[in-house]
Design a protein around this motif. Structure first.
Motif, PDB file in Angstrom:
ATOM      1  N   ALA A 193      -5.727  42.520   5.244  1.00  0.00           N
ATOM      2  CA  ALA A 193      -5.110  43.757   5.723  1.00  0.00           C
ATOM      3  C   ALA A 193      -5.985  44.381   6.795  1.00  0.00           C
ATOM      4  CB  ALA A 193      -4.902  44.737   4.573  1.00  0.00           C
ATOM      5  N   TRP A 194      -5.314  45.128   7.697  1.00  0.00           N
ATOM      6  CA  TRP A 194      -6.009  45.923   8.712  1.00  0.00           C
ATOM      7  C   TRP A 194      -6.117  47.363   8.210  1.00  0.00           C
ATOM      8  CZ3 TRP A 194      -8.466  44.241  12.947  1.00  0.00           C
ATOM      9  CH2 TRP A 194      -8.133  42.995  13.466  1.00  0.00           C
ATOM     10  N   ALA A 195      -7.316  47.925   8.367  1.00  0.00           N
ATOM     11  CA  ALA A 195      -7.536  49.323   7.963  1.00  0.00           C
ATOM     12  C   ALA A 195      -8.120  50.081   9.145  1.00  0.00           C
ATOM     13  CB  ALA A 195      -8.470  49.403   6.761  1.00  0.00           C
ATOM     14  N   ARG A 196      -7.700  51.327   9.309  1.00  0.00           N
ATOM     15  CA  ARG A 196      -8.186  52.176  10.405  1.00  0.00           C
ATOM     16  C   ARG A 196      -9.229  53.139   9.828  1.00  0.00           C
ATOM     17  NH1 ARG A 196      -3.781  53.256  12.035  1.00  0.00           N
ATOM     18  NH2 ARG A 196      -3.608  51.988  13.919  1.00  0.00           N
ATOM     19  N   ILE A 197     -10.442  53.137  10.431  1.00  0.00           N
ATOM     20  CA  ILE A 197     -11.569  53.906   9.883  1.00  0.00           C
ATOM     21  C   ILE A 197     -12.175  54.747  10.993  1.00  0.00           C
ATOM     22  CG2 ILE A 197     -13.828  53.752   8.756  1.00  0.00           C
ATOM     23  CD1 ILE A 197     -12.966  50.983   7.763  1.00  0.00           C
ATOM     24  N   VAL A 246       0.857  -1.189   0.000  1.00  0.00           N
ATOM     25  CA  VAL A 246       0.000   0.000   0.000  1.00  0.00           C
ATOM     26  C   VAL A 246       0.888   1.231   0.000  1.00  0.00           C
ATOM     27  CG1 VAL A 246      -1.798   1.251   1.235  1.00  0.00           C
ATOM     28  CG2 VAL A 246      -1.775  -1.249   1.243  1.00  0.00           C
ATOM     29  N   GLN A 247       0.726   2.065  -0.943  1.00  0.00           N
ATOM     30  CA  GLN A 247       1.495   3.295  -1.045  1.00  0.00           C
ATOM     31  C   GLN A 247       0.727   4.435  -0.371  1.00  0.00           C
ATOM     32  OE1 GLN A 247       2.418   4.033  -5.124  1.00  0.00           O
ATOM     33  NE2 GLN A 247       3.761   2.235  -5.342  1.00  0.00           N
ATOM     34  N   VAL A 248       1.401   5.073   0.557  1.00  0.00           N
ATOM     35  CA  VAL A 248       0.800   6.182   1.295  1.00  0.00           C
ATOM     36  C   VAL A 248       1.304   7.472   0.685  1.00  0.00           C
ATOM     37  CG1 VAL A 248       0.532   7.293   3.532  1.00  0.00           C
ATOM     38  CG2 VAL A 248       0.692   4.789   3.381  1.00  0.00           C
ATOM     39  N   ALA A 249       0.375   8.288   0.267  1.00  0.00           N
ATOM     40  CA  ALA A 249       0.750   9.560  -0.359  1.00  0.00           C
ATOM     41  C   ALA A 249       1.266  10.511   0.709  1.00  0.00           C
ATOM     42  CB  ALA A 249      -0.451  10.175  -1.075  1.00  0.00           C
ATOM     43  N   PRO A 250       2.360  11.183   0.464  1.00  0.00           N
ATOM     44  CA  PRO A 250       2.870  12.146   1.464  1.00  0.00           C
ATOM     45  C   PRO A 250       1.892  13.287   1.690  1.00  0.00           C
ATOM     46  CG  PRO A 250       4.012  12.404  -0.634  1.00  0.00           C
ATOM     47  CD  PRO A 250       3.160  11.185  -0.778  1.00  0.00           C
ATOM     48  N   VAL A 251       1.750  13.634   2.973  1.00  0.00           N
ATOM     49  CA  VAL A 251       0.831  14.705   3.353  1.00  0.00           C
ATOM     50  C   VAL A 251       1.598  16.017   3.321  1.00  0.00           C
ATOM     51  CG1 VAL A 251      -0.706  15.591   5.147  1.00  0.00           C
ATOM     52  CG2 VAL A 251      -0.487  13.112   4.774  1.00  0.00           C
ATOM     53  N   SER A 252       1.149  16.894   2.514  1.00  0.00           N
ATOM     54  CA  SER A 252       1.813  18.198   2.417  1.00  0.00           C
ATOM     55  C   SER A 252       1.397  19.084   3.587  1.00  0.00           C
ATOM     56  CB  SER A 252       1.455  18.883   1.096  1.00  0.00           C
ATOM     57  OG  SER A 252       0.044  19.039   1.001  1.00  0.00           O
ATOM     58  N   PRO A 253       2.318  19.819   4.157  1.00  0.00           N
ATOM     59  CA  PRO A 253       1.953  20.691   5.282  1.00  0.00           C
ATOM     60  C   PRO A 253       0.986  21.777   4.835  1.00  0.00           C
ATOM     61  CG  PRO A 253       4.160  21.190   4.492  1.00  0.00           C
ATOM     62  CD  PRO A 253       3.721  19.965   3.763  1.00  0.00           C
ATOM     63  N   PRO A 254       0.114  22.198   5.757  1.00  0.00           N
ATOM     64  CA  PRO A 254      -0.849  23.248   5.374  1.00  0.00           C
ATOM     65  C   PRO A 254      -0.119  24.538   5.036  1.00  0.00           C
ATOM     66  CG  PRO A 254      -0.872  22.882   7.752  1.00  0.00           C
ATOM     67  CD  PRO A 254      -0.017  21.805   7.167  1.00  0.00           C
ATOM     68  N   ALA A 255      -0.724  25.221   4.110  1.00  0.00           N
ATOM     69  CA  ALA A 255      -0.138  26.493   3.680  1.00  0.00           C
ATOM     70  C   ALA A 255      -0.202  27.513   4.821  1.00  0.00           C
ATOM     71  CB  ALA A 255      -0.875  27.027   2.453  1.00  0.00           C
ATOM     72  N   VAL A 256       0.880  28.194   5.000  1.00  0.00           N
ATOM     73  CA  VAL A 256       0.953  29.197   6.064  1.00  0.00           C
ATOM     74  C   VAL A 256       0.346  30.496   5.553  1.00  0.00           C
ATOM     75  CG1 VAL A 256       2.490  30.485   7.568  1.00  0.00           C
ATOM     76  CG2 VAL A 256       3.022  28.104   6.975  1.00  0.00           C
ATOM     77  N   GLN A 257      -0.682  30.942   6.274  1.00  0.00           N
ATOM     78  CA  GLN A 257      -1.349  32.184   5.896  1.00  0.00           C
ATOM     79  C   GLN A 257      -0.471  33.371   6.288  1.00  0.00           C
ATOM     80  OE1 GLN A 257      -4.193  32.153   4.250  1.00  0.00           O
ATOM     81  NE2 GLN A 257      -4.460  34.367   4.080  1.00  0.00           N
ATOM     82  N   PRO A 258      -0.131  34.228   5.354  1.00  0.00           N
ATOM     83  CA  PRO A 258       0.693  35.386   5.721  1.00  0.00           C
ATOM     84  C   PRO A 258      -0.041  36.308   6.685  1.00  0.00           C
ATOM     85  CG  PRO A 258      -0.143  35.613   3.475  1.00  0.00           C
ATOM     86  CD  PRO A 258      -0.488  34.236   3.907  1.00  0.00           C
ATOM     87  N   ALA A 259       0.692  36.962   7.520  1.00  0.00           N
ATOM     88  CA  ALA A 259       0.090  37.860   8.495  1.00  0.00           C
ATOM     89  C   ALA A 259      -0.521  39.069   7.789  1.00  0.00           C
ATOM     90  CB  ALA A 259       1.143  38.317   9.488  1.00  0.00           C
ATOM     91  N   ALA A 271      -6.355  44.664  -0.183  1.00  0.00           N
ATOM     92  CA  ALA A 271      -4.948  45.055  -0.288  1.00  0.00           C
ATOM     93  C   ALA A 271      -4.185  44.023  -1.110  1.00  0.00           C
ATOM     94  CB  ALA A 271      -4.337  45.176   1.112  1.00  0.00           C
ATOM     95  N   GLN A 272      -3.085  44.468  -1.719  1.00  0.00           N
ATOM     96  CA  GLN A 272      -2.256  43.593  -2.547  1.00  0.00           C
ATOM     97  C   GLN A 272      -0.796  43.673  -2.094  1.00  0.00           C
ATOM     98  OE1 GLN A 272      -2.747  44.214  -6.740  1.00  0.00           O
ATOM     99  NE2 GLN A 272      -4.964  43.836  -6.709  1.00  0.00           N
ATOM    100  N   ARG A 273      -0.149  42.498  -2.211  1.00  0.00           N
ATOM    101  CA  ARG A 273       1.273  42.432  -1.900  1.00  0.00           C
ATOM    102  C   ARG A 273       1.914  41.480  -2.910  1.00  0.00           C
ATOM    103  NH1 ARG A 273       2.819  40.723   4.065  1.00  0.00           N
ATOM    104  NH2 ARG A 273       1.708  38.851   3.371  1.00  0.00           N
ATOM    105  N   ASN A 274       2.909  41.990  -3.612  1.00  0.00           N
ATOM    106  CA  ASN A 274       3.586  41.252  -4.690  1.00  0.00           C
ATOM    107  C   ASN A 274       2.600  40.792  -5.750  1.00  0.00           C
ATOM    108  OD1 ASN A 274       6.043  41.530  -3.313  1.00  0.00           O
ATOM    109  ND2 ASN A 274       5.730  39.601  -2.192  1.00  0.00           N
ATOM    110  N   GLY A 275       1.620  41.651  -6.019  1.00  0.00           N
ATOM    111  CA  GLY A 275       0.640  41.347  -7.060  1.00  0.00           C
ATOM    112  C   GLY A 275      -0.442  40.388  -6.632  1.00  0.00           C
ATOM    113  N   GLN A 276      -0.515  40.022  -5.343  1.00  0.00           N
ATOM    114  CA  GLN A 276      -1.537  39.097  -4.877  1.00  0.00           C
ATOM    115  C   GLN A 276      -2.354  39.758  -3.779  1.00  0.00           C
ATOM    116  OE1 GLN A 276      -0.705  35.068  -4.390  1.00  0.00           O
ATOM    117  NE2 GLN A 276       0.290  34.966  -6.382  1.00  0.00           N
ATOM    118  N   LYS A 277      -3.662  39.433  -3.749  1.00  0.00           N
ATOM    119  CA  LYS A 277      -4.562  39.985  -2.750  1.00  0.00           C
ATOM    120  C   LYS A 277      -4.299  39.298  -1.401  1.00  0.00           C
ATOM    121  CE  LYS A 277      -8.163  41.002  -6.136  1.00  0.00           C
ATOM    122  NZ  LYS A 277      -9.564  40.771  -6.545  1.00  0.00           N
ATOM    123  N   VAL A 278      -4.210  40.115  -0.382  1.00  0.00           N
ATOM    124  CA  VAL A 278      -3.929  39.608   0.965  1.00  0.00           C
ATOM    125  C   VAL A 278      -4.855  40.289   1.956  1.00  0.00           C
ATOM    126  CG1 VAL A 278      -1.501  39.069   0.486  1.00  0.00           C
ATOM    127  CG2 VAL A 278      -2.137  41.351   1.304  1.00  0.00           C
TER     128      VAL A 278
END
Length: 222
Positions: A209-213, A115-128, A200-207
């Motif tokens: 963000a905290w906004a003060r209103i 039985v071949q067990v597929a490697p479990v990839s670690p969960p993606a780390v959400q950027p702060a 908000a965007q960082r390095n061309g990707q949506k992330v």
């Protein structure tokens, strides 16, 4: 005792006469002293010697040693050995796979495929989340609470809003109060339910963000 003074001889020097007179006096005194001490010497010579009785020292006889009382040795009771209980564990033997008879004969046993067990990839780390100034897509004015109008309440509340990648508020935190909890709650509920932002965007990707209103409540705008 008196002694006759000798006559002074004619032609003799005075010092010689004196010496002769003194010598005669000494001789007479010595003779008198010997006469007095003679009975004392006789008494001393005739006095019996007193001997002290001889004391015999008796040697103490050594006491006869008393033999110690005999020790009564009793044999220790012999305890019977404890019975040893032998526990027999029944180990089940693995089932023996038998060959399955077929029309063509006995089929050989085929080992199971690994039985071949597929490697479990670690969960993606959400950027702060980052701090950013976000543009509004939809920002309706909050409803003035009736209790605040009756109490003539007004002021400005500053909120910190966490906006996700789609521009929707995920959390609203009161950073500085207006001084009236009724106004603070009305502003928080309005932003969390109805406001939308440009993400908000960082390095061309949506992330996220905290906004003060800041939100102001002014009775003159009613």
């Amino acid at each position: 005792m008196s002694f006759a003074r000798p006559h002074v001889l004619a032609g003799v020097h005075p010092d010689t006469v004196r010496i002769v007179a003194m010598s005669a006096a000494i001789a007479l005194n010595a003779a008198a002293l010997i006469a007095v001490m003679r009975p004392m010497v006789a008494d001393i010579a005739t006095a019996p010697l007193v001997q002290e009785p001889i004391r015999l020292i008796e040697h103490l006889t050594e006491p006869t040693p008393v033999p110690p009382p005999p020790i009564d040795l009793k044999p220790l009771p012999v305890r019977p050995p404890h019975p040893v209980t032998t526990v027999t564990r029944h180990v089940e033997s693995p089932p023996v796979q038998t060959a399955v008879p077929t029309d063509e004969g006995t089929a050989p046993m085929v080992p199971p495929a690994p039985v071949q067990v597929a490697p479990v990839s670690p969960p993606a780390v959400q950027p702060a989340p980052v701090e950013a100034t976000l543009a509004y897509v939809s920002a309706p004015a909050p409803t003035y609470p009736r209790a605040a109008i009756q109490g003539r309440m007004h002021g400005t509340v500053t909120l910190r809003v966490l906006v996700d990648e789609s521009g929707k508020p995920l959390d609203v935190v009161i950073e500085s109060s207006s001084g009236h909890p009724v106004l603070d709650k009305a502003a928080r509920d309005q932003v969390l339910a109805k406001w939308r932002f440009q993400p908000a965007q960082r390095n061309g990707q949506k992330v996220q963000a905290w906004a003060r209103i800041p939100i102001s409540f002014d009775l003159r705008n009613l």
